[in-house]
Design a protein around this motif. Sequence first.
Motif, PDB file in Angstrom:
ATOM      1  N   PHE A  69       1.209  -0.757  -0.583  1.00 54.01           N
ATOM      2  CA  PHE A  69      -0.237  -0.110   0.071  1.00 54.01           C
ATOM      3  C   PHE A  69       0.712   1.626  -0.267  1.00 54.01           C
ATOM      4  O   PHE A  69       1.411   2.011   0.774  1.00 54.01           O
ATOM      5  CB  PHE A  69      -0.816   0.670   1.460  1.00 54.01           C
ATOM      6  N   PRO A  70       1.523   1.822  -0.990  1.00 55.33           N
ATOM      7  CA  PRO A  70       2.202   2.877  -1.182  1.00 55.33           C
ATOM      8  C   PRO A  70       1.826   4.331  -0.792  1.00 55.33           C
ATOM      9  O   PRO A  70       2.492   4.863  -0.506  1.00 55.33           O
ATOM     10  CB  PRO A  70       2.845   2.664  -2.808  1.00 55.33           C
ATOM     11  N   GLY A  71       0.149   4.326  -1.168  1.00 59.10           N
ATOM     12  CA  GLY A  71      -0.191   5.412  -0.250  1.00 59.10           C
ATOM     13  C   GLY A  71       0.105   6.059   1.219  1.00 59.10           C
ATOM     14  O   GLY A  71       0.116   6.705   1.897  1.00 59.10           O
ATOM     15  N   ILE A  72       0.961   4.643   2.205  1.00 56.47           N
ATOM     16  CA  ILE A  72       1.279   4.797   3.318  1.00 56.47           C
ATOM     17  C   ILE A  72       1.768   6.186   3.509  1.00 56.47           C
ATOM     18  O   ILE A  72       1.745   6.257   4.399  1.00 56.47           O
ATOM     19  CB  ILE A  72       1.329   4.065   4.370  1.00 56.47           C
ATOM     20  N   LEU A  73       2.772   5.913   2.401  1.00 52.16           N
ATOM     21  CA  LEU A  73       3.849   6.917   2.357  1.00 52.16           C
ATOM     22  C   LEU A  73       2.920   8.592   2.258  1.00 52.16           C
ATOM     23  O   LEU A  73       4.151   8.992   2.135  1.00 52.16           O
ATOM     24  CB  LEU A  73       4.811   6.587   1.325  1.00 52.16           C
ATOM     25  N   SER A  74       1.721   9.079   1.590  1.00 54.67           N
ATOM     26  CA  SER A  74       1.545  10.460   1.397  1.00 54.67           C
ATOM     27  C   SER A  74       0.984  10.703   2.704  1.00 54.67           C
ATOM     28  O   SER A  74       0.473  10.024   3.795  1.00 54.67           O
ATOM     29  CB  SER A  74       0.481  10.192   1.163  1.00 54.67           C
ATOM     30  N   ILE A  75       0.684  12.297   2.901  1.00 50.64           N
ATOM     31  CA  ILE A  75       0.234  12.593   5.118  1.00 50.64           C
ATOM     32  C   ILE A  75      -0.940  11.881   4.205  1.00 50.64           C
ATOM     33  O   ILE A  75      -0.940  11.366   5.732  1.00 50.64           O
ATOM     34  CB  ILE A  75       0.398  14.332   4.594  1.00 50.64           C
ATOM     35  N   GLY A  76      -2.124  11.759   3.551  1.00 47.92           N
ATOM     36  CA  GLY A  76      -3.379  11.436   4.423  1.00 47.92           C
ATOM     37  C   GLY A  76      -2.783  10.555   4.111  1.00 47.92           C
ATOM     38  O   GLY A  76      -4.347   9.612   5.367  1.00 47.92           O
ATOM     39  N   GLY A  77      -2.465   9.091   4.113  1.00 47.37           N
ATOM     40  CA  GLY A  77      -2.420   7.441   3.595  1.00 47.37           C
ATOM     41  C   GLY A  77      -1.714   7.749   5.215  1.00 47.37           C
ATOM     42  O   GLY A  77      -2.319   6.318   5.683  1.00 47.37           O
ATOM     43  N   PHE A  78      -0.424   8.676   5.787  1.00 48.43           N
ATOM     44  CA  PHE A  78       0.086   7.470   6.970  1.00 48.43           C
ATOM     45  C   PHE A  78      -1.257   8.485   7.923  1.00 48.43           C
ATOM     46  O   PHE A  78      -1.099   7.866   9.823  1.00 48.43           O
ATOM     47  CB  PHE A  78       1.291   9.110   6.966  1.00 48.43           C
ATOM     48  N   SER A  79      -1.655   9.361   7.553  1.00 51.27           N
ATOM     49  CA  SER A  79      -2.715   9.933   8.954  1.00 51.27           C
ATOM     50  C   SER A  79      -4.148   8.725   8.400  1.00 51.27           C
ATOM     51  O   SER A  79      -4.198   8.776  10.171  1.00 51.27           O
ATOM     52  CB  SER A  79      -2.811  10.891   8.099  1.00 51.27           C
ATOM     53  N   LYS A  80      -4.292   8.515   8.423  1.00 53.81           N
ATOM     54  CA  LYS A  80      -5.118   7.874   8.214  1.00 53.81           C
ATOM     55  C   LYS A  80      -4.752   5.866   8.531  1.00 53.81           C
ATOM     56  O   LYS A  80      -5.282   5.510   9.712  1.00 53.81           O
ATOM     57  CB  LYS A  80      -6.260   6.601   6.791  1.00 53.81           C
ATOM     58  N   PHE A  81      -3.802   5.731   8.649  1.00 56.52           N
ATOM     59  CA  PHE A  81      -2.888   4.642   9.466  1.00 56.52           C
ATOM     60  C   PHE A  81      -3.268   4.816  10.680  1.00 56.52           C
ATOM     61  O   PHE A  81      -3.353   3.855  11.525  1.00 56.52           O
ATOM     62  CB  PHE A  81      -1.737   4.487   8.631  1.00 56.52           C
ATOM     63  N   THR A  82      -2.120   6.148  11.288  1.00 57.29           N
ATOM     64  CA  THR A  82      -1.711   6.454  12.826  1.00 57.29           C
ATOM     65  C   THR A  82      -3.242   6.594  12.819  1.00 57.29           C
ATOM     66  O   THR A  82      -3.406   6.071  14.217  1.00 57.29           O
ATOM     67  CB  THR A  82      -1.191   7.186  12.841  1.00 57.29           C
ATOM     68  N   GLN A  83      -4.860   7.317  12.461  1.00 60.91           N
ATOM     69  CA  GLN A  83      -5.385   6.507  13.338  1.00 60.91           C
ATOM     70  C   GLN A  83      -5.561   5.876  13.687  1.00 60.91           C
ATOM     71  O   GLN A  83      -7.681   5.497  15.029  1.00 60.91           O
ATOM     72  CB  GLN A  83      -6.948   8.028  12.154  1.00 60.91           C
ATOM     73  N   ASN A  84      -6.134   4.575  12.190  1.00 63.97           N
ATOM     74  CA  ASN A  84      -6.691   3.418  13.349  1.00 63.97           C
ATOM     75  C   ASN A  84      -5.370   3.008  13.906  1.00 63.97           C
ATOM     76  O   ASN A  84      -6.226   1.598  14.991  1.00 63.97           O
ATOM     77  CB  ASN A  84      -6.555   2.665  12.039  1.00 63.97           C
ATOM     78  N   TRP A  85      -3.786   3.469  14.357  1.00 62.47           N
ATOM     79  CA  TRP A  85      -3.403   2.706  14.810  1.00 62.47           C
ATOM     80  C   TRP A  85      -3.584   2.677  16.400  1.00 62.47           C
ATOM     81  O   TRP A  85      -4.059   2.213  17.643  1.00 62.47           O
ATOM     82  CB  TRP A  85      -1.565   2.631  14.759  1.00 62.47           C
ATOM     83  N   PHE A  86      -3.613   4.647  16.762  1.00 66.76           N
ATOM     84  CA  PHE A  86      -3.711   4.896  17.861  1.00 66.76           C
ATOM     85  C   PHE A  86      -4.765   4.090  18.924  1.00 66.76           C
ATOM     86  O   PHE A  86      -4.087   4.254  19.749  1.00 66.76           O
ATOM     87  CB  PHE A  86      -3.844   7.088  17.190  1.00 66.76           C
ATOM     88  N   PRO A  87      -5.828   4.338  18.485  1.00 69.52           N
ATOM     89  CA  PRO A  87      -6.828   3.325  19.877  1.00 69.52           C
ATOM     90  C   PRO A  87      -5.522   2.709  20.655  1.00 69.52           C
ATOM     91  O   PRO A  87      -6.414   2.263  21.428  1.00 69.52           O
ATOM     92  CB  PRO A  87      -8.108   3.592  18.803  1.00 69.52           C
ATOM     93  N   LEU A  88      -5.535   1.350  19.509  1.00 72.52           N
ATOM     94  CA  LEU A  88      -4.980   0.509  19.919  1.00 72.52           C
ATOM     95  C   LEU A  88      -3.824   0.416  20.690  1.00 72.52           C
ATOM     96  O   LEU A  88      -3.222   0.033  21.667  1.00 72.52           O
ATOM     97  CB  LEU A  88      -4.352  -0.729  18.566  1.00 72.52           C
ATOM     98  N   ALA A  89      -2.420   1.591  20.350  1.00 70.13           N
ATOM     99  CA  ALA A  89      -1.716   2.044  21.080  1.00 70.13           C
ATOM    100  C   ALA A  89      -1.868   2.522  22.624  1.00 70.13           C
ATOM    101  O   ALA A  89      -1.931   2.129  23.262  1.00 70.13           O
ATOM    102  CB  ALA A  89      -0.982   2.598  20.333  1.00 70.13           C
ATOM    103  N   LEU A  90      -2.813   3.093  22.287  1.00 69.13           N
ATOM    104  CA  LEU A  90      -3.142   3.356  23.836  1.00 69.13           C
ATOM    105  C   LEU A  90      -3.704   2.517  24.747  1.00 69.13           C
ATOM    106  O   LEU A  90      -3.553   2.719  26.136  1.00 69.13           O
ATOM    107  CB  LEU A  90      -4.444   4.741  23.598  1.00 69.13           C
ATOM    108  N   VAL A  91      -5.109   1.906  24.668  1.00 72.50           N
ATOM    109  CA  VAL A  91      -5.256   0.677  25.344  1.00 72.50           C
ATOM    110  C   VAL A  91      -4.402  -0.312  25.248  1.00 72.50           C
ATOM    111  O   VAL A  91      -3.951  -0.655  26.899  1.00 72.50           O
ATOM    112  CB  VAL A  91      -6.388  -0.511  24.344  1.00 72.50           C
ATOM    113  N   THR A  92      -3.208  -0.317  24.651  1.00 74.12           N
ATOM    114  CA  THR A  92      -2.028  -1.010  25.219  1.00 74.12           C
ATOM    115  C   THR A  92      -1.278  -0.677  25.696  1.00 74.12           C
ATOM    116  O   THR A  92      -0.654  -0.953  26.753  1.00 74.12           O
ATOM    117  CB  THR A  92      -1.113  -1.288  23.855  1.00 74.12           C
ATOM    118  N   MET A  93      -1.038   1.245  25.824  1.00 74.25           N
ATOM    119  CA  MET A  93      -0.494   1.195  27.339  1.00 74.25           C
ATOM    120  C   MET A  93      -1.220   1.528  28.690  1.00 74.25           C
ATOM    121  O   MET A  93      -0.612   1.167  29.862  1.00 74.25           O
ATOM    122  CB  MET A  93      -0.354   2.951  27.095  1.00 74.25           C
TER     123      MET A  93
END
Length: 320
Positions: free
Chosen positions: A39-63
Amino acid sequence: MSTRSSSRLYGSIQLRRNRGLVGLYLVVAAFVILYALLFPGILSIGGFSKFTQNWFPLALVTMAQALLMLNGGITLAIGPLVSLGAVIAATTMEGALGVPGGIFAVALAGLSIGAVTGAIVTHLRLPAIIVTLAGSFIIGGVALILLPRPGGFIPDWLSTTLAGHTPVAFLLLVVIVALWKAFLATPLGLGIYAAGDNPVGAFRSGVPVERVKVVAFALSGLLAALTGLFVAAQTGSGDPLIGTPFTLNSIAAAVLGGVGFLGGKGTMRGAICGSLLLSVMINVMFFLGFPPVAQYVAQGLIIVGAVAVPELLAQWRARR
């Protein structure tokens, strides 16, 4: 002790704590590279933003989960607390106090529930897993009473800010990690590791073990409730059941990150890397066309391997 000696000692301790994470870092890097190729789109600002938005909740509950595991406990109430945070946010932000009042209500609920749970575990000497299991039913029931079905109100500007096309989620994660590092420099922060590794020795050394445990539960509840706030902003509404998958996923990600169940073993950066690995792994399997059942099986096998391989290596070294 001189400043140079202190710096050298700190560096050696950090090197020893990171030594077990090198393999994890390499695995995470391999999965991230594979994901970028798929998924090369992750290298764009929009793609990175969407990925981190999906990862962020899991990162918080893991902490949130790792906080208690480092202290020698565990919680099964993460998912219901996420749901309750989402519900409180969706039912209070339309009121007179608006968004600030909603955020305050979510934070207060998370801190209070966590602190009460920690006090029960600490002062009644009850197993954390039993108390949090019972608490999960109570918290889930309260969420359903407040909002029986998905709905409520989340301002569009808040959803756009937190879950739009800018990497706000990643910046928030950086801020939270910085706050964790600052907390570790306090006596309570240091006490979390000490009380988890050897509570008797920590108590004899002057660590307020009971207070540390209550604080750990309170901060864990705060992180879980704030996760619910973020998820509500993502979806634009509150859902009393939206946090259900987070309980087991938080445990899985923490274990992948090298955090032990018996306390005092692991690091928060390892837990965050574990959450990143789990998030990227799910996305990679999706792009590779794995059916949902195969994804669950693969996740289970990887988690078992992450737990078993270090133990087998330790036994092998001990026999040499």
